[in-house]
Enzyme design. Sequence first.
Site, mmCIF file in Angstrom:
data_model
loop_
_atom_site.group_PDB
_atom_site.id
_atom_site.type_symbol
_atom_site.label_atom_id
_atom_site.label_comp_id
_atom_site.label_asym_id
_atom_site.label_seq_id
_atom_site.Cartn_x
_atom_site.Cartn_y
_atom_site.Cartn_z
ATOM 1 N N GLN A 1 -14.084 -2.252 6.327
ATOM 2 C CA GLN A 1 -13.190 -1.097 6.450
ATOM 3 C C GLN A 1 -11.765 -1.566 6.177
ATOM 4 O O GLN A 1 -11.218 -2.376 6.929
ATOM 5 C CB GLN A 1 -13.288 -0.493 7.848
ATOM 6 C CG GLN A 1 -12.431 0.749 8.031
ATOM 7 C CD GLN A 1 -12.358 1.177 9.489
ATOM 8 O OE1 GLN A 1 -11.766 0.474 10.316
ATOM 9 N NE2 GLN A 1 -12.955 2.309 9.813
ATOM 10 N N HIS B 1 -9.885 3.269 5.409
ATOM 11 C CA HIS B 1 -9.549 3.918 6.685
ATOM 12 C C HIS B 1 -8.400 4.893 6.462
ATOM 13 O O HIS B 1 -7.251 4.505 6.311
ATOM 14 C CB HIS B 1 -9.165 2.881 7.736
ATOM 15 C CG HIS B 1 -9.332 3.373 9.146
ATOM 16 N ND1 HIS B 1 -9.148 4.691 9.499
ATOM 17 C CD2 HIS B 1 -9.693 2.729 10.295
ATOM 18 C CE1 HIS B 1 -9.375 4.834 10.794
ATOM 19 N NE2 HIS B 1 -9.719 3.660 11.297
ATOM 20 N N GLY B 2 -8.758 6.182 6.481
ATOM 21 C CA GLY B 2 -7.750 7.219 6.311
ATOM 22 C C GLY B 2 -7.534 8.041 7.562
ATOM 23 O O GLY B 2 -7.053 9.173 7.487
ATOM 24 N N HIS C 1 -7.224 8.025 12.300
ATOM 25 C CA HIS C 1 -6.851 7.395 13.574
ATOM 26 C C HIS C 1 -5.388 7.011 13.671
ATOM 27 O O HIS C 1 -5.029 6.034 14.338
ATOM 28 C CB HIS C 1 -7.748 6.174 13.834
ATOM 29 C CG HIS C 1 -9.198 6.509 13.921
ATOM 30 N ND1 HIS C 1 -10.164 5.565 14.202
ATOM 31 C CD2 HIS C 1 -9.858 7.684 13.759
ATOM 32 C CE1 HIS C 1 -11.347 6.156 14.206
ATOM 33 N NE2 HIS C 1 -11.183 7.450 13.929
ATOM 34 N N TYR D 1 -3.463 5.662 11.531
ATOM 35 C CA TYR D 1 -3.021 4.552 10.699
ATOM 36 C C TYR D 1 -2.303 5.104 9.466
ATOM 37 O O TYR D 1 -2.137 6.313 9.318
ATOM 38 C CB TYR D 1 -4.206 3.652 10.337
ATOM 39 C CG TYR D 1 -4.882 3.052 11.554
ATOM 40 C CD1 TYR D 1 -4.138 2.424 12.548
ATOM 41 C CD2 TYR D 1 -6.265 3.130 11.726
ATOM 42 C CE1 TYR D 1 -4.744 1.890 13.672
ATOM 43 C CE2 TYR D 1 -6.882 2.595 12.843
ATOM 44 C CZ TYR D 1 -6.126 1.972 13.816
ATOM 45 O OH TYR D 1 -6.721 1.451 14.930
#
Length: 706
Positions: A105, A191-192, A194, A196
């Site tokens: 990820q 990872h797009g 949470h 971030y």
Amino acid sequence: MLDNYNHLLQPGQIGTLTLKNRMFVTAMGVNLAEPDGHCGEQIRAFHEEHAKGGAALITLGVAGVAWPHGGNQPRQVAISDDRFIPGLKALADAVHKHDAKVVAQLHFGGLVGVEDMKAGRPVWIPSMPVFKQSDLEAGMLKEEIPRSATSQKLDVKLHPMTHDDIASLVAQFAQAARRVCEAGMDGLEIHGGHGYIISEFLSPLTNQRDDEYGGSLENRARLLLEVIEAVRTEVGREFPVWCKLDSEEFGQPDGISLEDAKAVAQMAEQAGVDAITVSAYHDTSRGALHSESNIPHTPERLVANATAIKQGLSIPVITSGRIEPEAASKHIAQGHFDFLGMGRKLLADPHLPRKLAEQRPQDIRPCVYCYCCVSQIYLESPVKCAVNPDTAAETEDLMAPATSVKRIAVVGGGPGGMEAARRLTLRGHDVTLLEKSGVLGGTLQFASIAYEPNGKLLDWLKRQVRTLPIAIHLNTEATPEVLRRLQVDVVVVATGARREMPEIPGADRPFVFSGDEMRAMVLGEKLQSLRSKLNGFSRFMLAAGAVTGASRHRQLVNIATRHWLPLGQRIVIVGGELVGLELAEYLAHRGKQVVVLEQSSRPGAGLYLVRRLRLLEELRESGVTLISKAAEITIGDHKVAYRNYRGQIRQLGADHVVVAQGAQGNLALAEALQVQGFDVHAVGDCSGVTYIEGAMHEAARVAAIV
């Protein structure tokens, strides 16, 4: 039985990737990489155990594309340089040995990049955010505050990203993707979500830019789409690539909406991803919401959102969030989503997929949703599981076969005793379990009624010790004579804590219950001190429950106590640690007016941080009054007096008082047996009150060295 999991056990396809079933290890930040970002022996063994357990695919969580820049954990996996490829390849090889697939990820922290904050590096963000007053620190214990990066007073340098910064970050994602390929991994997840960096660009709350990367949804999605394009250019169209997206920002009405997420998922599909992982985020200023989005306390919290997003896509959807396997199989059959991601469940039992395939669901160790695992990460510590001592200890091989078989007596049938007996037997020893009462479970029996998920652990432990070749003797006291007759080599004492009424003036009044009396009342146990505190009808009802066996059935007890409890309406609980707060929740759900008096400044000791944050808010919403810094407590005639933090004497009316204090370690039996010449080891609360985690982990430690 197999039909219940049939669709979950079927093979699946994501792009060119064929998967043996529909069960994934979802990405988790676990703080198990080496301090320099390499994948070493510990994280390799951790994920290899998941591969042995039968998961089709393992997602290696938060691999930093620009590490240490953008890092959010001190022992995060790094993928920012070619020197990290050998460690990643060794991990991939270990997973592949067990017919499982592994993906990385790709991650960049942005505003959540606490490692940048601690190091004094500029924190890359889309634009200057609007900060809210957080209640997170208010829910922490004093000893937790210095361990949490969010509570440290740091000189944070926020840096809104320039066009050159954005181009640099996109290139770092692309180069990280190349390394994934060169390490022999089977795919990657962008990872797009949470909170971030990509999520920050997608959210209208954190993205206030006025250039082509801000404003409209299409502009806010531009960074994500550029990352997908750059990754595809680097790895080609055939390499499996997907992305994780927030389907919503819970508690943020002006944040990412489901409609936003549906549209972005369609854009991502058009840009060339092979699947969408549906997750969510939340208002991080509210502690209770940290268990509401991607690690939800509410069962199936994300299923409706995943279903809505899938309706607009032609590619598979992955989701997670407290979905039971049987329910997941039904959802897959109905087309709600395609693959089930699991985190907590596979920390509790990494062999869950294999046990389902072998038609042994009854052998799956249950997660009790205590938030031990994720709370560790908040406190910058390696992941651990309260109910599975082997999690993150795979390199220690705690269950290695015994070199010599011994006769071992385990004294006490609570969770520590049952887990010790189970592990000792599996290591090859000859085990006898002695319990002085007529039932197994100890204090976990009452804990299972106060907090329902504990009941699944109790049932699992009882089933395991009864299935294994363990000689179980109920109503048996472990005297030296009994132990000599058994010819034991070792005695493991797991008799639990001693519970004495604290020295509170008025605690001897007939409307005051100790914790043991409360437990006996709810479970229908005989306790002489209760006779004078209950009227004839109450004694009859409790006796009837015991005689008929109804009081041994949690579901019946839960139903019955919602209609009748031999307690008045106004309840004061003295003690605001785990037992007191879970009891307060139990009584509030039964319509009682509850006040909790806690002597310390911060209630909830014994509860893990994330669970505590939620429970404290839920108690307030249920009308429970929490009073901290309550000193000089005295009990009068249906009144409880205390001195508050301002030095004032205050009084509360009370129909009944429950004292949820006074538990302490009790090594009397262990010490007496040692004097008699026995080789003795103590586990669980008898050596200090440490609740379920302490019982299970101490049992594992002792069972490994005997």
